[in-house]
Design a protein around this motif. Sequence first.
Motif, mmCIF file in Angstrom:
data_model
loop_
_atom_site.group_PDB
_atom_site.id
_atom_site.type_symbol
_atom_site.label_atom_id
_atom_site.label_comp_id
_atom_site.label_asym_id
_atom_site.label_seq_id
_atom_site.Cartn_x
_atom_site.Cartn_y
_atom_site.Cartn_z
ATOM 1 N N ASN A 192 0.804 -1.222 0.000
ATOM 2 C CA ASN A 192 0.000 0.000 0.000
ATOM 3 C C ASN A 192 0.838 1.273 0.000
ATOM 4 O OD1 ASN A 192 -2.667 -1.155 0.040
ATOM 5 N ND2 ASN A 192 -2.285 -1.771 2.148
ATOM 6 N N ARG A 193 2.092 1.174 0.416
ATOM 7 C CA ARG A 193 2.990 2.337 0.421
ATOM 8 C C ARG A 193 3.733 2.479 -0.896
ATOM 9 N NH1 ARG A 193 4.840 6.948 1.099
ATOM 10 N NH2 ARG A 193 5.854 7.685 2.993
ATOM 11 N N GLY A 194 3.548 1.506 -1.788
ATOM 12 C CA GLY A 194 4.212 1.570 -3.083
ATOM 13 C C GLY A 194 5.645 1.081 -3.064
ATOM 14 N N LEU A 195 6.005 0.312 -2.056
ATOM 15 C CA LEU A 195 7.345 -0.272 -1.983
ATOM 16 C C LEU A 195 7.351 -1.624 -2.695
ATOM 17 C CD1 LEU A 195 8.087 0.366 1.809
ATOM 18 C CD2 LEU A 195 8.980 1.686 -0.120
ATOM 19 N N GLY A 196 8.510 -1.985 -3.218
ATOM 20 C CA GLY A 196 8.653 -3.334 -3.716
ATOM 21 C C GLY A 196 8.749 -4.295 -2.550
ATOM 22 N N VAL A 197 8.296 -5.515 -2.733
ATOM 23 C CA VAL A 197 8.389 -6.496 -1.653
ATOM 24 C C VAL A 197 8.675 -7.865 -2.251
ATOM 25 C CG1 VAL A 197 5.869 -6.792 -1.652
ATOM 26 C CG2 VAL A 197 7.203 -7.492 0.345
ATOM 27 N N GLU A 198 9.656 -8.535 -1.681
ATOM 28 C CA GLU A 198 10.031 -9.881 -2.112
ATOM 29 C C GLU A 198 10.032 -10.788 -0.894
ATOM 30 O OE1 GLU A 198 13.752 -9.792 -4.130
ATOM 31 O OE2 GLU A 198 13.005 -8.574 -5.809
ATOM 32 N N SER A 199 9.598 -12.020 -1.095
ATOM 33 C CA SER A 199 9.542 -12.997 -0.016
ATOM 34 C C SER A 199 10.542 -14.105 -0.291
ATOM 35 C CB SER A 199 8.131 -13.576 0.102
ATOM 36 O OG SER A 199 8.072 -14.550 1.112
ATOM 37 N N ALA A 200 11.353 -14.420 0.729
ATOM 38 C CA ALA A 200 12.310 -15.511 0.610
ATOM 39 C C ALA A 200 12.337 -16.271 1.931
ATOM 40 C CB ALA A 200 13.702 -14.979 0.273
ATOM 41 N N GLY A 201 11.605 -17.377 2.000
ATOM 42 C CA GLY A 201 11.542 -18.152 3.234
ATOM 43 C C GLY A 201 10.934 -17.341 4.364
ATOM 44 N N SER A 202 11.687 -17.175 5.433
ATOM 45 C CA SER A 202 11.186 -16.457 6.603
ATOM 46 C C SER A 202 11.443 -14.962 6.525
ATOM 47 C CB SER A 202 11.856 -17.004 7.873
ATOM 48 O OG SER A 202 13.261 -16.789 7.825
ATOM 49 N N THR A 203 11.914 -14.473 5.372
ATOM 50 C CA THR A 203 12.320 -13.076 5.240
ATOM 51 C C THR A 203 11.484 -12.343 4.196
ATOM 52 O OG1 THR A 203 14.601 -13.637 5.832
ATOM 53 C CG2 THR A 203 14.259 -11.531 4.731
ATOM 54 N N LEU A 204 11.104 -11.110 4.525
ATOM 55 C CA LEU A 204 10.540 -10.177 3.555
ATOM 56 C C LEU A 204 11.562 -9.088 3.307
ATOM 57 C CD1 LEU A 204 6.832 -9.451 4.634
ATOM 58 C CD2 LEU A 204 7.619 -10.854 2.716
ATOM 59 N N VAL A 205 11.720 -8.710 2.045
ATOM 60 C CA VAL A 205 12.600 -7.600 1.696
ATOM 61 C C VAL A 205 11.750 -6.485 1.107
ATOM 62 C CG1 VAL A 205 14.583 -6.832 0.353
ATOM 63 C CG2 VAL A 205 14.527 -9.167 1.266
ATOM 64 N N LYS A 207 11.609 -2.836 -0.620
ATOM 65 C CA LYS A 207 12.520 -2.088 -1.471
ATOM 66 C C LYS A 207 11.929 -0.731 -1.832
ATOM 67 C CE LYS A 207 14.665 -6.180 -3.566
ATOM 68 N NZ LYS A 207 15.119 -6.805 -4.835
ATOM 69 N N GLY A 208 12.677 0.315 -1.465
ATOM 70 C CA GLY A 208 12.316 1.659 -1.865
ATOM 71 C C GLY A 208 13.386 2.241 -2.763
ATOM 72 N N THR A 209 13.236 3.497 -3.126
ATOM 73 C CA THR A 209 14.232 4.148 -3.973
ATOM 74 C C THR A 209 15.513 4.361 -3.183
ATOM 75 O OG1 THR A 209 12.477 5.286 -5.197
ATOM 76 C CG2 THR A 209 14.724 6.171 -5.386
ATOM 77 N N GLY A 210 16.529 3.568 -3.523
ATOM 78 C CA GLY A 210 17.826 3.739 -2.873
ATOM 79 C C GLY A 210 17.987 3.026 -1.553
ATOM 80 N N PHE A 211 17.051 2.138 -1.193
ATOM 81 C CA PHE A 211 17.227 1.415 0.072
ATOM 82 C C PHE A 211 16.460 0.100 0.053
ATOM 83 C CE2 PHE A 211 13.339 3.837 0.823
ATOM 84 C CZ PHE A 211 12.529 2.952 1.532
ATOM 85 N N GLU A 212 16.885 -0.799 0.925
ATOM 86 C CA GLU A 212 16.203 -2.063 1.154
ATOM 87 C C GLU A 212 16.140 -2.329 2.646
ATOM 88 O OE1 GLU A 212 17.979 -5.329 -0.873
ATOM 89 O OE2 GLU A 212 17.556 -4.552 -2.887
ATOM 90 N N ILE A 213 15.051 -2.930 3.087
ATOM 91 C CA ILE A 213 14.891 -3.321 4.482
ATOM 92 C C ILE A 213 14.521 -4.800 4.501
ATOM 93 C CG2 ILE A 213 13.620 -2.960 6.630
ATOM 94 C CD1 ILE A 213 13.046 -0.102 5.655
ATOM 95 N N ALA A 214 15.375 -5.611 5.124
ATOM 96 C CA ALA A 214 15.127 -7.045 5.234
ATOM 97 C C ALA A 214 14.561 -7.336 6.623
ATOM 98 C CB ALA A 214 16.411 -7.826 5.013
ATOM 99 N N VAL A 215 13.440 -8.042 6.657
ATOM 100 C CA VAL A 215 12.757 -8.338 7.923
ATOM 101 C C VAL A 215 12.581 -9.848 8.035
ATOM 102 C CG1 VAL A 215 10.800 -7.791 9.394
ATOM 103 C CG2 VAL A 215 11.470 -6.191 7.578
ATOM 104 N N GLU A 216 13.078 -10.396 9.139
ATOM 105 C CA GLU A 216 12.945 -11.824 9.394
ATOM 106 C C GLU A 216 11.823 -12.067 10.395
ATOM 107 O OE1 GLU A 216 16.626 -13.624 10.503
ATOM 108 O OE2 GLU A 216 17.757 -12.583 8.933
ATOM 109 N N PHE A 217 11.111 -13.189 10.204
ATOM 110 C CA PHE A 217 9.974 -13.518 11.050
ATOM 111 C C PHE A 217 10.122 -14.920 11.619
ATOM 112 C CE2 PHE A 217 8.607 -10.491 7.864
ATOM 113 C CZ PHE A 217 7.916 -9.552 8.616
ATOM 114 N N THR A 218 9.515 -15.131 12.786
ATOM 115 C CA THR A 218 9.480 -16.450 13.394
ATOM 116 C C THR A 218 8.435 -17.307 12.686
ATOM 117 O OG1 THR A 218 7.758 -15.920 15.000
ATOM 118 C CG2 THR A 218 10.031 -15.358 15.607
ATOM 119 N N ALA A 219 8.352 -18.562 13.113
ATOM 120 C CA ALA A 219 7.348 -19.454 12.549
ATOM 121 C C ALA A 219 5.937 -18.973 12.867
ATOM 122 C CB ALA A 219 7.554 -20.871 13.079
ATOM 123 N N ASP A 220 5.796 -18.146 13.891
ATOM 124 C CA ASP A 220 4.494 -17.585 14.264
ATOM 125 C C ASP A 220 4.237 -16.230 13.616
ATOM 126 O OD1 ASP A 220 3.876 -19.749 15.948
ATOM 127 O OD2 ASP A 220 5.001 -18.854 17.595
#
Length: 231
Positions: A192-205, A207-220
């Motif tokens: 909804n914010r217009g960011l790119g988003v990629e999913s890889a296993g337990s991680t979401l990445v 992506k904005g202009t000039g930056f990336e934020i990687a977020v890891e999640f538990t099984a819950d």
Amino acid sequence: MPTFLELQDDAALLSFEHQQHLSARVGEHSWKVNLAEHRFEFVGDTPLVCETVDLLGSAAPGPRTWLWSWANPFGYSSEVLGLALRAKEFGERHGIPELATAEVPFDALPGSPTEPAHVASLMVEATKAATGRWSGYQGPTGGGTRAGFLVGHPDLLLPEPDLAGTTRLLQQGVVELRLYDHRRAFHSYAVNRGLGVESAGSTLVLKGTGFEIAVEFTADNLMSRMSATRG
């Protein structure tokens, strides 16, 4: 099909960012509304007359119910019912009774809230997610009743996302908001914010202009780690 509870996660972070932006814009304030004139106004040191106002409904302590504006016997004009009716249509289409039922008991909502302000917040948040309109306000109208609105003005639009602001918003949201599913909330925020988003296993990445934020999640689906990079 989303549930009412999932709509809370879908709205949470972007709504939080909009509310922070609104608060910074209007500062200390009072508010006035004249629905007959389709006028909502913030009054204070930095006043703002909104260009649009939609009345969603009201939460009353007496009957302990939320009454949608389109079901109110007062008979509001169509100009201030548009988003409430869009939420109703969304609820009918996706089987969400909280959005499609004229009068919703407090006890039918998650956690059986008792405070009208809490109920109004839940209903406004769900409507934001259902309609894609993010600047909201709820306030007292007398006798303990709280009314919920969505308002619009160019000053309330968010600036382009940047690394520092997005990271701070996500960290603060996890601490201060009640997120039922962190992964869903982060993914919905990115979309909804217009960011790119990629999913890889337990991680979401994210992506904005000039930056990336990687977020890891538990099984819950709770956030466990977040890291940010430029470029």
